[in-house]
Design a protein around this motif. Structure first.
Motif, mmCIF file in Angstrom:
data_model
loop_
_atom_site.group_PDB
_atom_site.id
_atom_site.type_symbol
_atom_site.label_atom_id
_atom_site.label_comp_id
_atom_site.label_asym_id
_atom_site.label_seq_id
_atom_site.Cartn_x
_atom_site.Cartn_y
_atom_site.Cartn_z
ATOM 1 N N GLY A 165 -37.188 -89.837 -68.458
ATOM 2 C CA GLY A 165 -36.824 -89.305 -67.148
ATOM 3 C C GLY A 165 -35.766 -88.237 -67.355
ATOM 4 O O GLY A 165 -35.544 -87.773 -68.475
ATOM 5 N N CYS A 171 -36.465 -92.642 -59.456
ATOM 6 C CA CYS A 171 -37.631 -92.786 -60.340
ATOM 7 C C CYS A 171 -37.799 -94.212 -60.846
ATOM 8 O O CYS A 171 -38.784 -94.522 -61.516
ATOM 9 C CB CYS A 171 -37.558 -91.795 -61.499
ATOM 10 S SG CYS A 171 -37.764 -90.104 -60.930
ATOM 11 N N SER A 180 -43.124 -88.934 -61.307
ATOM 12 C CA SER A 180 -42.303 -88.332 -62.344
ATOM 13 C C SER A 180 -43.060 -88.266 -63.675
ATOM 14 O O SER A 180 -42.983 -87.283 -64.405
ATOM 15 C CB SER A 180 -41.011 -89.148 -62.490
ATOM 16 O OG SER A 180 -40.161 -88.574 -63.434
ATOM 17 N N LEU A 181 -43.811 -89.315 -63.948
ATOM 18 C CA LEU A 181 -44.615 -89.355 -65.173
ATOM 19 C C LEU A 181 -45.722 -88.293 -65.126
ATOM 20 O O LEU A 181 -46.198 -87.820 -66.161
ATOM 21 C CB LEU A 181 -45.195 -90.771 -65.310
ATOM 22 C CG LEU A 181 -45.896 -91.252 -66.562
ATOM 23 C CD1 LEU A 181 -45.192 -90.838 -67.835
ATOM 24 C CD2 LEU A 181 -46.030 -92.774 -66.521
ATOM 25 N N GLU A 182 -46.112 -87.907 -63.934
ATOM 26 C CA GLU A 182 -47.112 -86.839 -63.797
ATOM 27 C C GLU A 182 -46.471 -85.453 -63.844
ATOM 28 O O GLU A 182 -47.136 -84.444 -63.637
ATOM 29 C CB GLU A 182 -47.904 -87.016 -62.491
ATOM 30 C CG GLU A 182 -48.797 -88.252 -62.500
ATOM 31 C CD GLU A 182 -49.586 -88.435 -61.206
ATOM 32 O OE1 GLU A 182 -49.534 -87.551 -60.328
ATOM 33 O OE2 GLU A 182 -50.255 -89.482 -61.084
ATOM 34 N N GLY A 183 -45.145 -85.412 -64.065
ATOM 35 C CA GLY A 183 -44.473 -84.118 -64.186
ATOM 36 C C GLY A 183 -44.041 -83.528 -62.857
ATOM 37 O O GLY A 183 -43.903 -82.311 -62.731
ATOM 38 N N LYS A 184 -43.820 -84.413 -61.869
ATOM 39 C CA LYS A 184 -43.423 -83.926 -60.538
ATOM 40 C C LYS A 184 -42.035 -84.420 -60.155
ATOM 41 O O LYS A 184 -41.417 -85.189 -60.883
ATOM 42 C CB LYS A 184 -44.440 -84.417 -59.503
ATOM 43 C CG LYS A 184 -45.855 -83.995 -59.800
ATOM 44 C CD LYS A 184 -46.786 -84.548 -58.739
ATOM 45 C CE LYS A 184 -48.226 -84.496 -59.196
ATOM 46 N NZ LYS A 184 -49.022 -85.542 -58.547
ATOM 47 N N ARG A 185 -41.575 -83.985 -58.973
ATOM 48 C CA ARG A 185 -40.344 -84.538 -58.416
ATOM 49 C C ARG A 185 -40.563 -86.026 -58.165
ATOM 50 O O ARG A 185 -41.685 -86.447 -57.882
ATOM 51 C CB ARG A 185 -40.012 -83.859 -57.076
ATOM 52 C CG ARG A 185 -39.719 -82.397 -57.176
ATOM 53 C CD ARG A 185 -39.747 -81.742 -55.812
ATOM 54 N NE ARG A 185 -38.560 -82.040 -55.025
ATOM 55 C CZ ARG A 185 -37.477 -81.265 -54.967
ATOM 56 N NH1 ARG A 185 -37.447 -80.133 -55.640
ATOM 57 N NH2 ARG A 185 -36.446 -81.599 -54.239
ATOM 58 N N GLY A 186 -39.498 -86.804 -58.215
ATOM 59 C CA GLY A 186 -39.643 -88.248 -58.025
ATOM 60 C C GLY A 186 -39.650 -88.646 -56.560
ATOM 61 O O GLY A 186 -38.771 -89.378 -56.119
ATOM 62 N N LYS B 31 -49.185 -81.202 -67.553
ATOM 63 C CA LYS B 31 -47.994 -81.088 -66.707
ATOM 64 C C LYS B 31 -47.073 -82.306 -66.893
ATOM 65 O O LYS B 31 -45.867 -82.225 -66.692
ATOM 66 C CB LYS B 31 -48.413 -80.953 -65.239
ATOM 67 C CG LYS B 31 -47.236 -80.775 -64.301
ATOM 68 C CD LYS B 31 -47.654 -80.470 -62.874
ATOM 69 C CE LYS B 31 -46.424 -80.487 -61.967
ATOM 70 N NZ LYS B 31 -46.750 -80.140 -60.591
ATOM 71 N N SER B 32 -47.677 -83.440 -67.274
ATOM 72 C CA SER B 32 -46.876 -84.641 -67.533
ATOM 73 C C SER B 32 -45.794 -84.406 -68.582
ATOM 74 O O SER B 32 -44.795 -85.104 -68.612
ATOM 75 C CB SER B 32 -47.774 -85.791 -68.002
ATOM 76 O OG SER B 32 -48.331 -86.469 -66.903
ATOM 77 N N LEU B 35 -41.051 -82.986 -68.126
ATOM 78 C CA LEU B 35 -39.669 -83.460 -68.316
ATOM 79 C C LEU B 35 -39.263 -83.439 -69.790
ATOM 80 O O LEU B 35 -38.222 -82.874 -70.124
ATOM 81 C CB LEU B 35 -39.457 -84.852 -67.703
ATOM 82 C CG LEU B 35 -39.541 -84.962 -66.176
ATOM 83 C CD1 LEU B 35 -39.173 -86.370 -65.717
ATOM 84 C CD2 LEU B 35 -38.655 -83.953 -65.487
ATOM 85 N N VAL B 71 -39.171 -79.052 -60.016
ATOM 86 C CA VAL B 71 -38.857 -80.253 -60.790
ATOM 87 C C VAL B 71 -37.454 -80.144 -61.397
ATOM 88 O O VAL B 71 -36.636 -81.065 -61.288
ATOM 89 C CB VAL B 71 -39.924 -80.496 -61.879
ATOM 90 C CG1 VAL B 71 -39.423 -81.459 -62.944
ATOM 91 C CG2 VAL B 71 -41.193 -81.038 -61.235
ATOM 92 N N PHE B 74 -34.691 -81.006 -59.113
ATOM 93 C CA PHE B 74 -34.663 -82.381 -58.583
ATOM 94 C C PHE B 74 -33.830 -83.322 -59.453
ATOM 95 O O PHE B 74 -33.192 -84.237 -58.955
ATOM 96 C CB PHE B 74 -36.094 -82.918 -58.482
ATOM 97 C CG PHE B 74 -36.205 -84.292 -57.859
ATOM 98 C CD1 PHE B 74 -36.263 -84.426 -56.478
ATOM 99 C CD2 PHE B 74 -36.250 -85.440 -58.642
ATOM 100 C CE1 PHE B 74 -36.365 -85.684 -55.892
ATOM 101 C CE2 PHE B 74 -36.355 -86.700 -58.070
ATOM 102 C CZ PHE B 74 -36.415 -86.819 -56.684
ATOM 103 N N TYR B 75 -33.853 -83.108 -60.751
ATOM 104 C CA TYR B 75 -33.285 -84.079 -61.688
ATOM 105 C C TYR B 75 -31.877 -83.672 -62.121
ATOM 106 O O TYR B 75 -31.656 -82.530 -62.528
ATOM 107 C CB TYR B 75 -34.198 -84.220 -62.909
ATOM 108 C CG TYR B 75 -35.543 -84.814 -62.565
ATOM 109 C CD1 TYR B 75 -35.734 -86.192 -62.567
ATOM 110 C CD2 TYR B 75 -36.622 -84.011 -62.198
ATOM 111 C CE1 TYR B 75 -36.959 -86.757 -62.241
ATOM 112 C CE2 TYR B 75 -37.857 -84.559 -61.867
ATOM 113 C CZ TYR B 75 -38.016 -85.935 -61.894
ATOM 114 O OH TYR B 75 -39.234 -86.489 -61.563
#
Ligand SMILES: Cc1cc2nc3c(=O)[nH]c(=O)nc-3n(C[C@H](O)[C@H](O)[C@H](O)COP(=O)(O)O)c2cc1C
Ligand code: SF4
Ligand code: FES
Lengths: 433, 177
Positions: A165, A171, A180-186, B31-32, B35, B71, B74-75
């Protein structure tokens, strides 16, 4: 009875390495399951064990597995929730760091039971050094034939990966985790559909907590009934409690569910009592989200019975006089603690961590933080205290995911049990501590 | 402090790592890898993600730049502004507060002469506050790059600061190494 399942060998030097883990009987559950059990038989053992999810919600693991959509032609996934971000909770890190093979063995068992050929360990980004330890262990498991193609000649194949993460408590909520695991915002998804039907990449998926998964090897080795024989009947097995705050011995303890709270706090085997001989003021028993209880109500229920460390005993009395076992994050406060200030740190946490999708949560968490800052800073009014209760009430139950509730409960319960302390802040126009 | 994008592109070894990571996800789901790849890119770009860096990551993964920006913003581990060579993150949540995190933060502020969110004029240190790091039993806790420092006292903080100043500590190392 302590340290029998999850932490049995935790102090053995080199346990994180394959050879030591294996020498101590590691991976025998994988051998037993892959050679002797059908996937459904593994699920049955877990059902019999009564094992409840250790991530916080306490949903029975075997039942969750049985919801997996078996009619779908899509691949299935098993995902480990290693987001561990609930304040007061630091148990999963202990397993990942010191006994990664136990987690990997559990991942293989769960994946086999669910018919998943790919599995992910989603670990919070701050714990990258733990991710590296686990990846090293995963490589060893591949080399020794416990991961990869045709494991132990059983015809069953599994690939296991870690995924970091990047700093977002939300998440840990299982659908946000999948996003998140799909690469998106949580951003949490609206449920239903539940992940068992529509999960990772739209495929049937089960998400379980690290500690839940780490209990699986023991359950397969010893049988679900043996696990169910430990604990109180309603709360089976053992639980990791991460204890912190004003105690003499903060740390991670494995307890048999049903241990009296008083023994947990005061005995030398566990927390060793309150620091400096101070008196106990309050406890948040299951991570920051659960209701805070004052000393008298955490040691005894409203009926005067000893409070036990179990799902049902901690919940006894509902939210009026009880709380929840939650994640097992046990935060102890002595008499020098300002309840308002402690609550303010939690309110700031939830405001910071709200994903912002739902207005009650996005706006309400911000308001609660501001009002608490006002009260703690000496500018609060008596009306502010009721306003806080109102906001909490208006968030609760009105949001997409339970983070809203998690933000509301600490506020509502602190005012319920420590109202005079809020009023004192207002009367004195300053923090009395 | 470095406000220019310093990675034109990853070197061969890093590209190799990135390609290995992409293979962990099903075909078409690259895309995964966003992060993990952003973590690597941030480390290689002096600890922050410039627009150029994010565009480069988008091109590597075959996704739109906007998918990376939304993304990255967001983090909380991703910095969208330049940071110092060594980023010190002090946990402020309840359990750490119960064990002196406020005093510890004040000490860092005094020693470094900056507030949370700021960078020292020489570009050596950035101070940040963060939420619970899942190490509350050893409170108070700080994080520096991939390192945790636990049960911190002001005395230990001074020792660490002296050491980091002397060695010109850089906390932006590839987290996979
Ligand atoms: C805001 C929020 C944060 C959560 N954080 C975590 C977490 O850090 N770790 C975890 O295992 N479960 C967390 N959960 C619970 C998960 O949604 C999910 O119930 C859990 O991973 C299921 O695993 P279990 O049944 O084995 O407990 C969180 C839930 C919410 C609503
Ligand atoms: S409750 Fe809060 S965290 Fe959960 S989806 Fe709504 S806004 Fe996001
Ligand atoms: S509160 Fe600081 S590590 Fe948990």
């Amino acid at each position: 009875m302590a340290k029998q399942i999850l932490l049995k060998n935790i102090e053995v030097p080199g346990l994180a390495g394959f050879d030591v883990y294996r020498r101590l009987g590691g991976y025998s559950a994988v051998e037993k399951a892959l050679k002797g059990y059908t996937p459904d038989q593994v699920t049955d053992e877990v059902k019999k064990s009564g094992l409840k999810g250790r991530g916080g919600a306490g949903f029975p693991a075997g039942m969750k597995w049985s919801f997996i959509d078996k009619k779908s032609d899509n691949p299935r996934y098993f995902v480990c929730n290693f987001d561990e971000s609930e304040p007061g909770t630091f148990k999963d890190r202990h397993i990942g760091q010191l006994n990664p093979h136990q987690l990997i063995e559990g991942m293989i068992l769960g994946s086999y039971a669910l018919g998943a050929n790919a599995a992910y360990i989603y670990i919070r980004g701050e714990l990258f050094y733990v991710l590296n330890i686990i990846e090293k262990a995963i490589n060893e498991a591949y080399k020794n034939g416990f991961l990869g193609e045709n494991i132990l000649g059983s015809g069953y194949s599994l690939n296991l990966y870690c995924h970091p993460g990047a700093g977002a408590y939300i998440c840990g909520e299982e659908t946000a985790l999948l996003e998140s695991l799909e690469g998106k915002r949580g951003n949490p998804r609206i449920k239903p559909p539940f992940p068992a039907i529509v999960g990772l990449y739209g495929c049937p998926t089960v998400v379980n907590n690290v500690e839940t998964i780490a209990a699986l090897p023991w359950i397969v080795n010893n049988g679900g009934e043996a696990y169910a024989a430990i604990g109180t009947g309603a709360s089976t097995g053992t639980k990791l409690i991460s204890a912190c705050g004003h105690i003499n011995k903060p740390g991670i303890y494995e307890i048999e569910l049903g241990l009296p709270v008083e023994e947990f706090i005061y005995s030398d085997e566990y927390c060793g009592g309150i620091r400096n001989g101070n008196s106990l003021k309050a406890v948040v028993a299951g991570g920051s989200s659960v209701p805070i209880l004052p000393a008298d109500l955490i040691l005894k229920t409203a009926k005067g019975e000893p409070r036990l460390m179990s799902y049902e005993s901690l919940a006894e009395g509902g939210f009026q006089t009880g709380t929840m076992l939650g994640s097992g994050g046990f935060i102890v406060m002595d008499h020098t603690t300002c309840i308002v200030k402690n609550l303010l740190t939690f309110a700031r946490f939830y405001r910071h961590e709200s994903c912002g999708q739902c207005s009650p949560c996005r706006e309400g968490t911000g308001w609660m933080e501001k009002i608490l800052m006002r009260i703690e800073g000496g500018q609060g009014t008596m009306k502010d205290i009721n306003l806080l209760t109102d906001i909490a009430k208006n968030i609760e139950g009105n949001t997409i995911c339970p983070l809203g509730d998690a933000a509301a409960w600490p506020v509502a319960s602190a005012i319920r049990h420590f109202r005079e302390e809020f009023e004192e802040h207002v009367k004195l126009q300053k923090c009395p501590f | 402090m470095q406000d220019k994008n310093t990675i034109a592109e990853f070197n061969a070894a890093t590209l190799d790592l990135v390609n290995q990571i992409i293979k962990r996800y099903p075909q078409g789901r690259q895309k995964s890898a966003l992060l993990p790849v952003l973590h690597i890119a941030q480390a290689e770009n002096n600890g922050w993600l410039s627009a150029d860096t994010m565009d480069y990551v988008a091109s590597l993964l075959g996704i739109q730049p906007i998918e990376v920006y939304e993304v990255a913003s967001f983090y909380s581990m991703f910095n969208l502004q330049p940071v110092g060579n060594c980023v010190i993150e002090v946990c402020q949540t309840g359990p750490c507060w119960l064990n002196g995190a406020e005093q510890l933060l004040a000490h860092f502020e005094k020693r470094l002469g900056i507030k949370p969110g700021e960078t020292t004029p020489d570009g050596k240190f950035t101070l940040k506050t963060v939420e619970c790091l899942a190490a509350c039993g050893n409170a108070p806790v700080i994080q520096v790059g991939t390192e945790y420092h636990e049960k911190l006292t002001t005395l230990k903080a001074d020792e660490l600061l002296d050491k980091w100043t002397a060695e010109n500590k850089n906390s932006h190392t590839n987290p996979y190494l």
